[in-house]
Motif scaffolding. Structure first.
Motif, PDB file in Angstrom:
ATOM      1  N   LYS A 234       9.883 -37.582  12.220  1.00 47.14           N
ATOM      2  CA  LYS A 234       8.234 -38.235  11.902  1.00 47.14           C
ATOM      3  C   LYS A 234       8.182 -39.060  10.847  1.00 47.14           C
ATOM      4  O   LYS A 234       6.908 -39.355  10.640  1.00 47.14           O
ATOM      5  CB  LYS A 234       7.461 -36.855  12.065  1.00 47.14           C
ATOM      6  N   GLY A 235       9.086 -39.238  10.140  1.00 47.67           N
ATOM      7  CA  GLY A 235       9.079 -40.325   8.869  1.00 47.67           C
ATOM      8  C   GLY A 235       8.545 -39.692   7.709  1.00 47.67           C
ATOM      9  O   GLY A 235       7.969 -40.333   6.938  1.00 47.67           O
ATOM     10  N   ALA A 236       8.372 -38.078   7.618  1.00 42.96           N
ATOM     11  CA  ALA A 236       7.959 -37.544   6.471  1.00 42.96           C
ATOM     12  C   ALA A 236       8.899 -37.585   5.289  1.00 42.96           C
ATOM     13  O   ALA A 236      10.142 -37.721   5.524  1.00 42.96           O
ATOM     14  CB  ALA A 236       7.690 -36.181   6.809  1.00 42.96           C
ATOM     15  N   HIS A 237       8.516 -37.249   4.068  1.00 41.98           N
ATOM     16  CA  HIS A 237       9.408 -37.170   2.962  1.00 41.98           C
ATOM     17  C   HIS A 237       9.892 -35.544   2.967  1.00 41.98           C
ATOM     18  O   HIS A 237       8.853 -34.790   3.546  1.00 41.98           O
ATOM     19  CB  HIS A 237       8.561 -37.202   1.666  1.00 41.98           C
ATOM     20  N   ILE A 238      10.916 -35.298   2.454  1.00 40.75           N
ATOM     21  CA  ILE A 238      11.387 -34.008   2.691  1.00 40.75           C
ATOM     22  C   ILE A 238      11.798 -33.530   1.386  1.00 40.75           C
ATOM     23  O   ILE A 238      12.088 -34.120   0.455  1.00 40.75           O
ATOM     24  CB  ILE A 238      12.603 -33.914   3.815  1.00 40.75           C
ATOM     25  N   HIS A 239      11.937 -32.209   1.282  1.00 41.12           N
ATOM     26  CA  HIS A 239      12.471 -31.295  -0.089  1.00 41.12           C
ATOM     27  C   HIS A 239      13.239 -30.311   0.566  1.00 41.12           C
ATOM     28  O   HIS A 239      12.637 -29.294   1.138  1.00 41.12           O
ATOM     29  CB  HIS A 239      11.007 -30.842  -0.679  1.00 41.12           C
ATOM     30  N   HIS A 240      14.592 -30.337   0.059  1.00 40.37           N
ATOM     31  CA  HIS A 240      15.367 -29.183   0.667  1.00 40.37           C
ATOM     32  C   HIS A 240      15.231 -27.916  -0.410  1.00 40.37           C
ATOM     33  O   HIS A 240      14.926 -27.886  -1.497  1.00 40.37           O
ATOM     34  CB  HIS A 240      16.723 -29.672   0.466  1.00 40.37           C
ATOM     35  N   GLY A 241      15.644 -26.787   0.327  1.00 43.35           N
ATOM     36  CA  GLY A 241      15.380 -25.446  -0.545  1.00 43.35           C
ATOM     37  C   GLY A 241      16.507 -25.123  -1.437  1.00 43.35           C
ATOM     38  O   GLY A 241      16.056 -24.174  -2.288  1.00 43.35           O
ATOM     39  N   HIS A 242      17.672 -25.745  -1.466  1.00 42.74           N
ATOM     40  CA  HIS A 242      18.643 -25.437  -2.470  1.00 42.74           C
ATOM     41  C   HIS A 242      18.186 -25.643  -3.900  1.00 42.74           C
ATOM     42  O   HIS A 242      18.603 -25.015  -4.872  1.00 42.74           O
ATOM     43  CB  HIS A 242      19.651 -26.060  -2.201  1.00 42.74           C
ATOM     44  N   GLU A 243      17.099 -26.591  -4.069  1.00 39.20           N
ATOM     45  CA  GLU A 243      16.885 -26.880  -5.537  1.00 39.20           C
ATOM     46  C   GLU A 243      15.995 -25.769  -5.761  1.00 39.20           C
ATOM     47  O   GLU A 243      15.837 -25.502  -7.140  1.00 39.20           O
ATOM     48  CB  GLU A 243      15.986 -28.040  -5.531  1.00 39.20           C
ATOM     49  N   MET A 244      14.839 -25.227  -5.199  1.00 37.46           N
ATOM     50  CA  MET A 244      14.176 -24.069  -5.556  1.00 37.46           C
ATOM     51  C   MET A 244      15.134 -22.849  -5.917  1.00 37.46           C
ATOM     52  O   MET A 244      14.876 -22.161  -7.083  1.00 37.46           O
ATOM     53  CB  MET A 244      13.403 -23.503  -4.438  1.00 37.46           C
ATOM     54  N   LEU A 245      16.344 -22.589  -5.308  1.00 37.08           N
ATOM     55  CA  LEU A 245      17.196 -21.681  -5.560  1.00 37.08           C
ATOM     56  C   LEU A 245      17.756 -21.794  -6.940  1.00 37.08           C
ATOM     57  O   LEU A 245      17.941 -20.762  -7.835  1.00 37.08           O
ATOM     58  CB  LEU A 245      18.345 -21.394  -4.477  1.00 37.08           C
ATOM     59  N   VAL A 246      18.200 -23.080  -7.255  1.00 36.10           N
ATOM     60  CA  VAL A 246      18.558 -23.172  -8.489  1.00 36.10           C
ATOM     61  C   VAL A 246      17.821 -23.210  -9.718  1.00 36.10           C
ATOM     62  O   VAL A 246      18.157 -22.555 -10.742  1.00 36.10           O
ATOM     63  CB  VAL A 246      19.440 -24.703  -8.758  1.00 36.10           C
ATOM     64  N   TYR A 247      16.704 -23.736  -9.491  1.00 37.67           N
ATOM     65  CA  TYR A 247      15.703 -23.547 -10.577  1.00 37.67           C
ATOM     66  C   TYR A 247      15.219 -22.066 -10.735  1.00 37.67           C
ATOM     67  O   TYR A 247      15.182 -21.902 -12.061  1.00 37.67           O
ATOM     68  CB  TYR A 247      14.592 -24.301 -10.133  1.00 37.67           C
ATOM     69  N   GLN A 248      14.737 -21.323  -9.743  1.00 36.04           N
ATOM     70  CA  GLN A 248      14.600 -19.744 -10.071  1.00 36.04           C
ATOM     71  C   GLN A 248      15.846 -19.047 -10.707  1.00 36.04           C
ATOM     72  O   GLN A 248      15.361 -18.263 -11.226  1.00 36.04           O
ATOM     73  CB  GLN A 248      13.997 -19.408  -8.612  1.00 36.04           C
ATOM     74  N   ALA A 249      16.814 -19.626 -10.047  1.00 34.83           N
ATOM     75  CA  ALA A 249      18.118 -18.831 -10.955  1.00 34.83           C
ATOM     76  C   ALA A 249      18.362 -19.279 -12.392  1.00 34.83           C
ATOM     77  O   ALA A 249      18.644 -18.170 -13.012  1.00 34.83           O
ATOM     78  CB  ALA A 249      19.223 -19.517 -10.027  1.00 34.83           C
ATOM     79  N   ALA A 250      17.915 -20.469 -12.793  1.00 41.11           N
ATOM     80  CA  ALA A 250      17.912 -20.980 -14.101  1.00 41.11           C
ATOM     81  C   ALA A 250      16.757 -20.210 -14.932  1.00 41.11           C
ATOM     82  O   ALA A 250      16.981 -19.660 -16.045  1.00 41.11           O
ATOM     83  CB  ALA A 250      17.824 -22.560 -14.261  1.00 41.11           C
ATOM     84  N   LEU A 251      15.872 -19.729 -14.555  1.00 41.05           N
ATOM     85  CA  LEU A 251      14.815 -19.169 -15.151  1.00 41.05           C
ATOM     86  C   LEU A 251      15.376 -17.445 -15.160  1.00 41.05           C
ATOM     87  O   LEU A 251      15.133 -16.965 -16.303  1.00 41.05           O
ATOM     88  CB  LEU A 251      13.331 -19.089 -14.369  1.00 41.05           C
ATOM     89  N   ALA A 252      15.713 -17.110 -14.096  1.00 40.91           N
ATOM     90  CA  ALA A 252      16.363 -15.564 -14.531  1.00 40.91           C
ATOM     91  C   ALA A 252      17.491 -15.645 -15.465  1.00 40.91           C
ATOM     92  O   ALA A 252      17.480 -14.772 -16.119  1.00 40.91           O
ATOM     93  CB  ALA A 252      17.042 -15.371 -12.843  1.00 40.91           C
ATOM     94  N   PHE A 253      18.392 -16.600 -15.337  1.00 42.14           N
ATOM     95  CA  PHE A 253      19.384 -16.640 -16.101  1.00 42.14           C
ATOM     96  C   PHE A 253      19.025 -16.561 -17.803  1.00 42.14           C
ATOM     97  O   PHE A 253      19.534 -16.140 -18.600  1.00 42.14           O
ATOM     98  CB  PHE A 253      20.493 -17.863 -15.916  1.00 42.14           C
ATOM     99  N   LYS A 254      17.925 -17.262 -18.073  1.00 37.77           N
ATOM    100  CA  LYS A 254      17.209 -17.334 -19.439  1.00 37.77           C
ATOM    101  C   LYS A 254      16.683 -15.982 -19.662  1.00 37.77           C
ATOM    102  O   LYS A 254      16.852 -15.373 -20.972  1.00 37.77           O
ATOM    103  CB  LYS A 254      16.278 -18.672 -19.379  1.00 37.77           C
ATOM    104  N   LEU A 255      16.085 -15.243 -18.710  1.00 37.04           N
ATOM    105  CA  LEU A 255      15.759 -14.004 -19.019  1.00 37.04           C
ATOM    106  C   LEU A 255      16.987 -13.250 -19.494  1.00 37.04           C
ATOM    107  O   LEU A 255      16.788 -12.146 -20.283  1.00 37.04           O
ATOM    108  CB  LEU A 255      14.960 -13.346 -17.900  1.00 37.04           C
ATOM    109  N   TRP A 256      17.971 -13.230 -18.759  1.00 39.14           N
ATOM    110  CA  TRP A 256      18.985 -12.319 -19.023  1.00 39.14           C
ATOM    111  C   TRP A 256      19.845 -12.917 -20.322  1.00 39.14           C
ATOM    112  O   TRP A 256      20.323 -11.978 -21.005  1.00 39.14           O
ATOM    113  CB  TRP A 256      20.204 -12.361 -17.955  1.00 39.14           C
ATOM    114  N   THR A 257      20.075 -14.211 -20.728  1.00 40.07           N
ATOM    115  CA  THR A 257      20.892 -14.778 -21.737  1.00 40.07           C
ATOM    116  C   THR A 257      20.087 -15.434 -22.841  1.00 40.07           C
ATOM    117  O   THR A 257      20.690 -15.264 -24.095  1.00 40.07           O
ATOM    118  CB  THR A 257      21.801 -15.494 -21.033  1.00 40.07           C
ATOM    119  N   GLY A 258      18.750 -15.593 -22.477  1.00 41.14           N
ATOM    120  CA  GLY A 258      18.207 -16.309 -23.577  1.00 41.14           C
ATOM    121  C   GLY A 258      18.745 -17.998 -23.716  1.00 41.14           C
ATOM    122  O   GLY A 258      18.175 -18.572 -24.604  1.00 41.14           O
ATOM    123  N   HIS A 259      19.438 -18.341 -22.753  1.00 46.37           N
ATOM    124  CA  HIS A 259      19.734 -19.670 -22.719  1.00 46.37           C
ATOM    125  C   HIS A 259      19.362 -20.638 -21.824  1.00 46.37           C
ATOM    126  O   HIS A 259      19.113 -20.251 -20.514  1.00 46.37           O
ATOM    127  CB  HIS A 259      21.489 -19.573 -22.577  1.00 46.37           C
TER     128      HIS A 259
END
Length: 277
Positions: A234-259
């Protein structure tokens, strides 16, 4: 460091790959295990895990709400969302957080900052745990309105009721969403429709999509879901789901490690792996 993920099923999970790369970045030894827990024995499994020696874990479908009674404390934002995807364990004390929404917003804003303009109108598909986290995170951002569409409209309305009234909100059915699609600047799928093995399914069709709209799907496998494939046509712009997974994982990782970790090389490695599978 010992970490794990609970959910059912977990055959599709790429979380061990992502967190392994994070551990390498900070040069720390550790493990990230998958613990597929049967719904029939969920309470028993969690009771056993309570006695184990781990540093933290993630929760995915279908246990983001079921885990709540087993927590010793819940972060205020996660409590407001009503769902938890990350638990930090300190001296046997379990504290629940939700990084889904924040992670999603960071990933979307990286590519499409214009959607966070005061005039943007967003459509959210689905009213489950992921939807709750994303809607709560978007509530703190500047956009004109958020519409939640679900097969059961009452569930969408319940999410709206849980929010501080900062914006204009609407709850509608999937058929109503299809009929009014040209009103929205972004369509965000938070359902599991399109996930393997049901790769041909999607919540709505995009016949009436607005020119220049963004279509985002939090499903990351397959890389190009049925919804994103139609969006491309349809000519729309798209945004893939794998990026959310990595960003939310990075936030979780910081909670566990402080990094803090650098998400961009991990996203690239993850994308390459998904395209090869």
């Amino acid at each position: 460091m010992r970490l794990f993920l609970i959910g059912y099923p977990l055959g599709h999970s790429m979380s061990p790959f992502i967190h392994g790369l994070f551990l390498n970045q900070i040069e720390r030894k550790g493990t990230y295990e998958l613990k597929e827990l049967s719904p029939d024995h969920f309470d028993e499994h969690i009771t056993i895990l309570k006695q184990s020696n781990f540093d933290g874990f993630n929760i995915t479908i279908p246990y983001k709400v079921d885990i709540l009674p087993f927590l010793d404390a819940i972060d205020p934002q996660a409590k407001a969302i009503g769902a938890v995807n990350t638990v930090v364990i300190q001296d046997g004390h379990w504290t629940g957080y939700n990084t889904d929404g924040q992670g999603y917003v960071q990933s979307l804003k990286y590519h499409y900052p214009h959607l966070f303009h005061a005039s943007s109108r967003l459509l959210i598909l689905g009213a489950g745990g992921a939807s709750r986290g994303i809607v709560h995170a978007l509530n703190d951002q500047c956009c004109a309105s958020i519409t939640i569409s679900n097969r059961t409209v009452e569930k969408a309305a319940a999410i709206i009721e849980s929010l501080p009234k900062k914006k204009t909100y609407h709850a509608i059915s999937f058929s109503e969403a299809e009929a009014t699609l040209d009103q929205f600047d972004a369509i965000i799928n938070t359902t599991s429709l399109g996930m393997e093995p049901h790769v041909k399914t999607q919540a709505i069709h995009l016949d009436r999509i607005k020119q220049g709209a963004v279509v985002s799907d939090i499903v990351y496998k397959p890389f190009n879901t049925a919804l994103l494939t139609e969006a491309k046509l349809k000519g729309a712009h798209i945004h893939h789901g794998h990026e959310m997974l990595v960003y939310q994982a990075a936030l979780a990782f910081k909670l566990w490690t402080g990094h803090d970790v650098d998400v961009r090389p991990v996203i690239q490695a993850f994308e390459e792996k998904l395209k090869q599978s």
